[in-house]
Design a protein around this motif. Structure first.
Motif, PDB file in Angstrom:
ATOM      1  N   ASN A 100       0.889  -1.142  -0.164  1.00  8.75           N
ATOM      2  CA  ASN A 100      -0.060  -0.358   0.367  1.00  8.75           C
ATOM      3  C   ASN A 100       1.070   1.928   0.048  1.00  8.75           C
ATOM      4  N   ALA A 101       1.019   1.867  -1.135  1.00  5.29           N
ATOM      5  CA  ALA A 101       1.581   2.875  -0.888  1.00  5.29           C
ATOM      6  C   ALA A 101       2.126   3.946  -0.140  1.00  5.29           C
ATOM      7  N   LEU A 102       0.874   4.261   0.562  1.00  7.60           N
ATOM      8  CA  LEU A 102       0.425   5.401   1.813  1.00  7.60           C
ATOM      9  C   LEU A 102       1.276   4.590   2.622  1.00  7.60           C
ATOM     10  N   ASP A 103       1.345   3.113   3.241  1.00  8.72           N
ATOM     11  CA  ASP A 103       1.771   2.491   4.529  1.00  8.72           C
ATOM     12  C   ASP A 103       3.082   2.026   4.219  1.00  8.72           C
ATOM     13  N   ASP A 104       3.500   2.506   2.925  1.00  7.17           N
ATOM     14  CA  ASP A 104       4.867   1.606   2.805  1.00  7.17           C
ATOM     15  C   ASP A 104       5.786   2.956   2.586  1.00  7.17           C
ATOM     16  N   ALA A 105       5.025   4.064   2.497  1.00  5.87           N
ATOM     17  CA  ALA A 105       5.817   5.813   2.172  1.00  5.87           C
ATOM     18  C   ALA A 105       5.941   5.558   4.054  1.00  5.87           C
ATOM     19  N   ARG A 106       4.851   5.751   4.989  1.00 10.50           N
ATOM     20  CA  ARG A 106       4.845   6.230   6.235  1.00 10.50           C
ATOM     21  C   ARG A 106       6.266   4.509   7.159  1.00 10.50           C
TER      22      ARG A 106
END
Length: 198
Positions: free
Chosen positions: A145-151
């Motif tokens: 999940n792009a947001l979770d990976d960024a976080r």
């Protein structure tokens, strides 16, 4: 401790086929803003392997905006900032490729890679994949999940800074002889991570 972390997922083997983007803004070591969008690739083809990794399909994005339409708001978050990604070589090539595809100038920004940073801070791990490193550090992760990976990427940097009692990203990078890469209109330079001189 001010920086941006970013992650892209792609629809197929083309680096320009961005189908989701996650961006997290940190100020003073705290999250102050998060941004997530599904994106319709210009050539809206999803390879089964890519979908099996992130779960995003043609149907999910067929009515979403293309990256270039989202670019003004994304650029405003990246311009003149330090941007972190886990395996930044991939994410930065995605950014450059989609901008090239649309004949759009690159932003001006610095960037670095938490894979390379992690190898300096936690040497000798079996691997430095985001899911394994997150588990090692006790970080929650909904992988791909792009947001979770960024976080997770941003939190890896914060843990590295905390472990080394760094007062700033600049002093941390100086201690480990880590140089930021850069992207600018017309080109880019990759980061370098040299062995610490004692």
């Amino acid at each position: 401790m001010n920086f941006i972390s970013i992650d892209f997922e792609t629809a197929n083997a083309s680096r320009s086929s961005i189908c989701s983007v996650g961006i997290v803004e940190y100020a003073g070591g705290e999250i102050i803003n998060e941004y997530y969008q599904l994106v319709k690739p210009q050539e809206n083809y999803f390879h089964p392997i890519n979908t099996s990794i992130h779960g995003i399909t043609y149907e999910d994005v067929k009515y979403k905006k293309e990256f270039i339409t989202l670019w003004p708001e994304i650029k405003s978050m990246l311009e003149n900032r330090l941007v972190l990604a886990h395996n930044a070589a991939f994410d930065m090539s995605c950014l450059r490729s989609v901008l090239d595809e649309n004949d759009t100038l690159y932003p001006t920004m610095q960037y670095n890679c938490t894979v390379n940073i992690s190898k300096k801070v936690w040497p000798g791990l079996p691997n430095y994949k985001l899911n394994n490193l997150s588990q090692q550090l006790g970080l929650h992760l909904n992988h791909h999940n792009a947001l979770d990976d960024a976080r997770a990427c941003g939190n890896i940097l914060l843990q590295a800074l905390k472990q080394n009692k760094a007062n700033s990203i600049q002093s941390f990078c100086e201690d480990f002889s880590i140089t930021h890469g850069s992207i600018f209109p017309g080109g880019y330079k990759t980061p370098r991570a040299r062995k610490k001189v004692r």
